[in-house]
Scaffold this motif. Sequence first.
Motif, PDB file in Angstrom:
ATOM      1  N   PRO A  12       0.809  -1.226   0.000  1.00 25.42           N
ATOM      2  CA  PRO A  12       0.000   0.000   0.000  1.00 25.42           C
ATOM      3  C   PRO A  12       0.844   1.279   0.000  1.00 25.42           C
ATOM      4  O   PRO A  12       0.402   2.316  -0.480  1.00 25.42           O
ATOM      5  CB  PRO A  12      -0.834  -0.095   1.274  1.00 25.42           C
ATOM      6  N   LYS A  13       2.079   1.225   0.501  1.00 23.41           N
ATOM      7  CA  LYS A  13       2.936   2.413   0.543  1.00 23.41           C
ATOM      8  C   LYS A  13       3.693   2.631  -0.772  1.00 23.41           C
ATOM      9  O   LYS A  13       4.104   3.738  -1.076  1.00 23.41           O
ATOM     10  CB  LYS A  13       3.923   2.317   1.707  1.00 23.41           C
ATOM     11  N   ASN A  14       3.882   1.578  -1.506  1.00 24.94           N
ATOM     12  CA  ASN A  14       4.605   1.649  -2.790  1.00 24.94           C
ATOM     13  C   ASN A  14       3.850   0.842  -3.830  1.00 24.94           C
ATOM     14  O   ASN A  14       4.290  -0.226  -4.248  1.00 24.94           O
ATOM     15  CB  ASN A  14       6.022   1.096  -2.647  1.00 24.94           C
ATOM     16  N   LYS A  15       2.718   1.363  -4.276  1.00 25.11           N
ATOM     17  CA  LYS A  15       1.894   0.626  -5.240  1.00 25.11           C
ATOM     18  C   LYS A  15       2.592   0.443  -6.577  1.00 25.11           C
ATOM     19  O   LYS A  15       2.392  -0.543  -7.269  1.00 25.11           O
ATOM     20  CB  LYS A  15       0.549   1.319  -5.432  1.00 25.11           C
TER      21      LYS A  15
END
Length: 133
Positions: A12-15
């Motif tokens: 979720p932080k680095n899609k």
Amino acid sequence: MIKNILVKTDDPKNKKFYLKIAGKVQEIIKVSPSTVNLSGTPGRTLSAVVTIEPVQKDELKILGMTLKYNKQIKAELIKPGQGKKNWQVRVSCYSDRSADIYDFITLTTDNPNKSHLRIRIYALFEEAEPINE
């Protein structure tokens, strides 16, 4: 040569992020042109010659040639002459009416690093526009 590759993840932080790859590409076989574009009027035979040149000192043998789709496109493989190393493919196409014709030629070689070569063929037959004076 530099290539950017889009990487998608379930984090979720680095899609998504881009991965940059840089390297030197060594040409093994030169195909010129790699895409043949033919255009003309119906009722004419359109033709071109493609040259296949081994870039390295090794000789190249073309073991086979196939066309995939279109019977209107013809190809003739021409072996190198005495003391020469370049192969040629003579491509021709005929249509008696307006047509947009596509195919590709696959050449099978004896080079383990480049065992198949692909040449795209496009032929466009269009009626000539009338000239207004």
